[in-house]
Every structure is written in structure tokens, then in C-alpha cells.
Design a protein around this motif. Structure first.
Motif, short mmCIF file in Angstrom:
data_model
loop_
_atom_site.label_atom_id
_atom_site.label_comp_id
_atom_site.label_asym_id
_atom_site.label_seq_id
_atom_site.Cartn_x
_atom_site.Cartn_y
_atom_site.Cartn_z
N ALA A 25 0.84 -1.20 0.00
CA ALA A 25 0.00 0.00 0.00
C ALA A 25 0.87 1.25 0.00
CB ALA A 25 -0.94 0.00 1.21
N ARG A 26 1.93 1.24 0.78
CA ARG A 26 2.82 2.41 0.82
C ARG A 26 3.54 2.60 -0.51
NH1 ARG A 26 3.96 4.88 5.82
NH2 ARG A 26 5.80 5.75 4.82
N ASP A 27 3.82 1.52 -1.22
CA ASP A 27 4.48 1.63 -2.53
C ASP A 27 3.61 2.37 -3.54
OD1 ASP A 27 6.75 0.36 -1.69
OD2 ASP A 27 6.26 -1.59 -2.57
N THR A 28 2.30 2.44 -3.30
CA THR A 28 1.42 3.18 -4.21
C THR A 28 1.44 4.68 -3.93
OG1 THR A 28 -0.56 3.07 -2.79
CG2 THR A 28 -0.15 1.19 -4.26
N GLY A 29 2.11 5.08 -2.85
CA GLY A 29 2.16 6.49 -2.47
C GLY A 29 1.32 6.82 -1.26
N TRP A 30 0.59 5.84 -0.72
CA TRP A 30 -0.22 6.08 0.47
C TRP A 30 0.65 6.11 1.72
CZ3 TRP A 30 -1.18 2.43 4.52
CH2 TRP A 30 -2.10 2.87 5.49
N GLN A 31 0.34 7.02 2.62
CA GLN A 31 1.01 7.07 3.92
C GLN A 31 -0.03 7.26 5.01
OE1 GLN A 31 4.02 10.12 4.02
NE2 GLN A 31 5.36 9.06 2.57
N PRO A 32 0.01 6.46 6.06
CA PRO A 32 -0.96 6.64 7.13
C PRO A 32 -0.68 7.92 7.92
CG PRO A 32 0.65 4.95 7.73
CD PRO A 32 0.93 5.31 6.30
#
Length: 282
Positions: free
Chosen positions: A260-267
Motif C-alpha cells: 500500500a505504501r508503494d502506491t504512495g499512500w502514507q498513514p
């Protein structure tokens, strides 16, 4: 620019947070639930029972995206079958019956589909073989989504916490007893981050990015329940009691959000500390 239209089927806590984020981006949002009267004005209400096959009279004339995220309310295999499996089949049938062309489906599932219990690291490629009756139904619902004939992704969320979800805080206040060994690893995600991940994936789909069939929705830091409850007790100025109610948790796995983070998402809340700190302020 043509306004994108999304149906959030099972528009509860996470769905409402998602709907508000999408509305702020200029999307037309339809929130489908049995009683939609409490939905905010930004979300167009659609009254429907997902367990019934009849298409609701308020079904929109155009649907670009579908987010299927109902909440069963109790862990009962029959309820899961009717709501997650048959309910998704019903909604997909309504879309087909209306001759609507769905650009992408997000089906919200759970990390409970993984049976790993020895602290193993889990990714989207790990075997999902949980054999509890409810996990079996969740996997069946995932199969419905991925075999639907429309572009689809499954999002397996960890334990959701956030406003109104204060059960663990209450348990710590009451002196919950959690063993330090063996570590009982837990995986969680703040409600707003869960909604943010879904909104992020929809934005990628809108940009015609190729999405993976599965994503894990968790924060950056799996943590043992002993660590989390100890930290909460410190913040609350209390202590865990050796004679307090004992945790009945048995699972233990560490879920990775790397894909998920590889897609550019950051919590926004990368660990339980940031998320629970804000809850405790409130």
C-alpha cells in the motif's frame, strides 16, 4: 470534468469517513445502508437491505465505482454469508441489471483471513487459510469480487480504531491483564487512515493506474498487545492488574503495509501511539 459517482454499500463509520473525503474531492457519493437517515448531507442516501435481492428504488442512474464495506455487527457465519457474499452478489446484480459499467470495485475484507499465529510477517502473497466460519465467508466474498468480471481489488483491513471505538481504552482502565510472553502481535489502522487508503486507491483507479488484486490496510507498526496496553496504561495514569480480566486474544501475526505504501499512500497515524494519543486528548 465529468463528476465521478461512487456507491458505498454498507456506509457505516468507515464508509461515511470515506464518503466525506471523496465529496471534498468533487465526487458524487451515494451511501447505501438499511437506514441512511443519519448520513451527513454530503452523502446522498440510498435505503436498501443488502441481504435482499430487490434493487432499491433509489439506485443511482450512473455508477463509476463501488466500495463494498458492510459491517456484520456480530461474528456469525450465516450473517456473514448473507451480508458479505450474497449481499455483494446482489449489488453486482443491480449494476448489471442497470447496464452500468463499473470502472473499479473495492471490496473491504479483513486480515482475519490469515491463520498465521506465531508472530510471522504477513503480506498480500501470504497464504490466507483461516478456517474460522466467518473467515471462510470473508474469503468467499473476496472470491465473488475478484471473479466478478469487473476490475476489482480486495482491501484487508486490520483492527479499526478511532472515534467511538474505545473498547481497548476501557479495558485498560479496568486493569486488563495481558501476558508479555509469548507476544500477541496485533495489527490496527485508524478509521481515518482506512478511509484514506480506500480514497487513495480510488484516485489511482480514476487515473487508470493498474491496481493489485489485494492490499493490506494496516499502520506501519504491528505491536504486541502487552506493549500497546502498557503504553495506554501509562498515558491513563493507571496500571494493568495481575488479577484483572485476562485477554482472550489468541492470534499473533505481523501484517506489512509495504505494498500500500508503494502506491504512495502514507498513514496519518503510523502507529498506535499517534492514533490513541489523539483519542485520549478527546
Amino acid at each position: 470534468m465529468v463528476m465521478k459517482q461512487v456507491v458505498i454499500a454498507g456506509c457505516g463509520d468507515v464508509g461515511t469517513a470515506l464518503g466525506l473525503q471523496l465529496h471534498a474531492r468533487g465526487w458524487q457519493v451515494y451511501g447505501l445502508r438499511r437506514d441512511p437517515t443519519s448520513l451527513p448531507a454530503e452523502i446522498t442516501p440510498v435505503a436498501a437491505d443488502l441481504t435482499q435481492p430487490e434493487k432499491p428504488p433509489g439506485w443511482p442512474t450512473k455508477v463509476d465505482y463501488l466500495v463494498y464495506c458492510p459491517a456484520a455487527g456480530k461474528r456469525d457465519a450465516e450473517v456473514y454469508q448473507r451480508l458479505y457474499v450474497e449481499g455483494l452478489e446482489h449489488v453486482l446484480g443491480w449494476i448489471k441489471d442497470s447496464r452500468q459499467r463499473l470502472q473499479h470495485l473495492l471490496q473491504v475484507s479483513s486480515t482475519a483471513v490469515y491463520a498465521q499465529s506465531q508472530g510471522e510477517w504477513v503480506t498480500e502473497n501470504s497464504r490466507a487459510e483461516a478456517d474460522t466460519p466467518t473467515a471462510v465467508q470473508l474469503l468467499a466474498a473476496e472470491d465473488v469480487a475478484l471473479r466478478s468480471g469487473v476490475p476489482a481489488s480486495v482491501v484487508r483491513l486490520g483492527g479499526i480504531y478511532g472515534p467511538g471505538r474505545n473498547r481497548l481504552i476501557g479495558q485498560v482502565r479496568e486493569g486488563l491483564q495481558v501476558p508479555a510472553e509469548p507476544p500477541q502481535y496485533t495489527n490496527r489502522i485508524h478509521r481515518d487512515d482506512a478511509a484514506g487508503l480506500l480514497a487513495h486507491l480510488l484516485a489511482l483507479a480514476e487515473q487508470r493506474e493498474l491496481l493489485a488484486p489485494c492490499y493490506l490496510g494496516v499502520d506501519d507498526e504491528p505491536a504486541s498487545l502487552f506493549e500497546v496496553t502498557g503504553w495506554l496504561a501509562e498515558q491513563l495514569g493507571t496500571s494493568l492488574q495481575p488479577d484483572g480480566a485476562r485477554s482472550t486474544r489468541s492470534g499473533s501475526k505481523r501484517c506489512s503495509n509495504e505494498l500500500a505504501r508503494d502506491t504512495g499512500w502514507q498513514p496519518r497515524y503510523p502507529s498506535y501511539r499517534e492514533g490513541y494519543a489523539e483519542l485520549l486528548k478527546g
